[in-house]
Scaffold this motif. Structure first.
Motif, PDB file in Angstrom:
ATOM      1  N   ASP A   1      99.487  60.525  16.464  1.00  9.54           N
ATOM      2  CA  ASP A   1      98.208  61.235  16.555  1.00  9.54           C
ATOM      3  C   ASP A   1      97.208  60.674  15.545  1.00  9.54           C
ATOM      4  OD1 ASP A   1      98.906  63.190  18.556  1.00  9.54           O
ATOM      5  OD2 ASP A   1     100.039  64.277  17.030  1.00  9.54           O
ATOM      6  N   GLN A   2      97.684  60.447  14.343  1.00  5.98           N
ATOM      7  CA  GLN A   2      96.788  59.970  13.287  1.00  5.98           C
ATOM      8  C   GLN A   2      96.303  58.555  13.566  1.00  5.98           C
ATOM      9  OE1 GLN A   2      97.738  61.322   9.177  1.00  5.98           O
ATOM     10  NE2 GLN A   2      99.630  62.134  10.068  1.00  5.98           N
TER      11      GLN A   2
ATOM     12  N   ARG B   1      79.634  59.526  18.148  1.00  7.66           N
ATOM     13  CA  ARG B   1      79.544  60.376  19.345  1.00  7.66           C
ATOM     14  C   ARG B   1      80.442  61.595  19.157  1.00  7.66           C
ATOM     15  NH1 ARG B   1      80.701  55.517  22.824  1.00  7.66           N
ATOM     16  NH2 ARG B   1      79.910  54.689  20.865  1.00  7.66           N
ATOM     17  N   PRO B   2      80.104  62.673  19.824  1.00  7.97           N
ATOM     18  CA  PRO B   2      80.836  63.919  19.603  1.00  7.97           C
ATOM     19  C   PRO B   2      82.287  63.842  20.079  1.00  7.97           C
ATOM     20  CG  PRO B   2      79.281  64.158  21.425  1.00  7.97           C
ATOM     21  CD  PRO B   2      78.986  62.846  20.789  1.00  7.97           C
ATOM     22  N   VAL B   3      83.178  64.384  19.266  1.00  4.60           N
ATOM     23  CA  VAL B   3      84.597  64.444  19.592  1.00  4.60           C
ATOM     24  C   VAL B   3      85.033  65.912  19.599  1.00  4.60           C
ATOM     25  CG1 VAL B   3      86.948  63.773  18.947  1.00  4.60           C
ATOM     26  CG2 VAL B   3      85.035  62.199  18.511  1.00  4.60           C
TER      27      VAL B   3
ATOM     28  N   LEU C   1      90.428  65.521   8.834  1.00  3.77           N
ATOM     29  CA  LEU C   1      90.698  64.132   9.188  1.00  3.77           C
ATOM     30  C   LEU C   1      89.577  63.472   9.977  1.00  3.77           C
ATOM     31  CD1 LEU C   1      94.460  64.467  10.209  1.00  3.77           C
ATOM     32  CD2 LEU C   1      93.492  63.846   7.980  1.00  3.77           C
ATOM     33  N   HIS C   2      88.682  64.299  10.562  1.00  2.00           N
ATOM     34  CA  HIS C   2      87.568  63.771  11.343  1.00  2.00           C
ATOM     35  C   HIS C   2      86.509  64.862  11.469  1.00  2.00           C
ATOM     36  CE1 HIS C   2      85.802  60.923  14.264  1.00  2.00           C
ATOM     37  NE2 HIS C   2      85.345  62.001  14.863  1.00  2.00           N
ATOM     38  N   ASP C   3      85.266  64.449  11.638  1.00  2.00           N
ATOM     39  CA  ASP C   3      84.179  65.415  11.811  1.00  2.00           C
ATOM     40  C   ASP C   3      84.102  65.815  13.282  1.00  2.00           C
ATOM     41  OD1 ASP C   3      81.959  67.011  11.496  1.00  2.00           O
ATOM     42  OD2 ASP C   3      80.531  65.339  11.427  1.00  2.00           O
TER      43      ASP C   3
END
Length: 320
Positions: free
Chosen positions: A128-129, A139-141, A167-169
């Motif tokens: 996953d990481q 771009r939006p996640v 871990l991410h925005d």
């Protein structure tokens, strides 16, 4: 070995029906591509099929079932969603097939408007990481916590959500169950708000950009994976040798490609029972989706080393 339907079983052609007035379809104002990404076996294809309402992507318990980038189209409320189901990002089995599949994932991430990153609720693996490291920043996640119906008390997921949110925005974090359909209305609402303005790229009644020929090969491969489980190694493919549409009938001949002579008997089974069962189940799916009777012939071919031969992969329809 043939799994077939006799011409005598075909129904009489019904008389022409009188045309009926159809309600006006609102013009599409927003349209865009939404990639569904994640490691193998997190439920990406199940999610795609549930969203579209049709069997676009095949599913099985076997890892790496999805091998192609597949578009699923849903037109709703003046918006057209073009979902892109991608193979699970491969960290093992470093052969030509896996390199092609990984390129498909990275290209999808570069080409879409919105990304849906799927993981299992409460479970964050090293694989996953590795996918998180690929996610673009521009771009939006949307992070989907899938299989929440199996995760127990949702309140216990809060520490997990807090950890992965660092871990991410992520634009949004949404709990869902693709299998049951839970939480998908919320996903559609958020994704719909992120679609760019634009005209439709597909007709309103389209549900995929893939041909019936492609879908036929996929349905056969799915039934092989489900029937054989771990009996047969990863190296299995399906090649459509003939596909003929004759009104309300499809005549299809397909070859199951295996990598070794010893695998041929496994696919055929005792007295041909495995191939017969696979053909019958695949034909059922085809008839449902194609809205047509299907005459299907299956046989098995040995093609050594096909999964590590880029020319062979191209002949089997894999994108370069």
């Amino acid at each position: 070995m043939n799994d077939s339907i006799a011409d005598s079983e075909l129904p009489d052609t019904p008389p022409d029906a009188l045309p009926t007035a159809q309600p006006a379809t609102p013009p599409i104002t927003h349209c865009g591509f939404i990639a569904i990404v994640g490691r193998p076996n997190v439920g990406k294809s199940t999610l795609m099929n549930r969203l579209i309402g049709q069997k676009v992507s095949i599913t099985s318990a076997k890892a790496q079932t999805t091998r192609h980038r597949i578009h699923g189209v849903l037109t709703r409320d003046a918006r057209q969603f073009v979902f892109v189901d991608t193979p699970g990002f491969q960290t093992k089995h470093r052969n030509a097939l896996n390199r092609v599949m990984n390129r498909s994932v990275t290209q999808a991430l570069a080409d879409v408007d919105v990304i849906v990153f799927v993981i299992e609720a409460g479970k964050l693996t090293e694989a996953d990481q590795e996918v998180i490291a690929l996610l673009p920043k521009d771009r939006p996640v949307l992070l989907l916590l899938n299989k929440t119906d199996k995760a127990g008390d949702r309140a216990k997921l809060l520490p997990f959500v807090e950890r992965i949110a660092k871990l991410h925005d992520f634009h949004a974090i949404l709990p869902v169950s693709a299998q049951r359909g839970d939480g998908l209305d919320a996903l559609m609402k958020v994704a719909g708000e992120l679609l760019p303005e634009g005209q439709a790229m597909f007709d309103a009644d389209d549900f995929t950009d893939r041909s019936e020929r492609f879908l036929a090969a996929e349905y056969i491969r799915e039934k092989l994976f489900r029937q054989l489980g771990d009996e047969l190694p990863y190296g299995l493919a399906v090649e459509i040798e003939r596909f003929e549409a004759e009104g309300n009938l499809r005549r299809i001949a397909a070859a199951v490609i295996v990598g070794r002579e010893a695998h041929k008997g496994i696919v055929i089974g005792r007295s041909g029972e495995v191939l017969k069962t696979v053909g019958s189940a695949a034909r059922h799916d085809m008839e449902k989706v194609f809205d047509s009777k299907v005459f299907l012939e299956l046989h098995v071919k040995v093609r050594s080393g096909w999964a590590d031969d880029e020319r062979a992969l191209k002949s089997l329809g894999f994108e370069p």
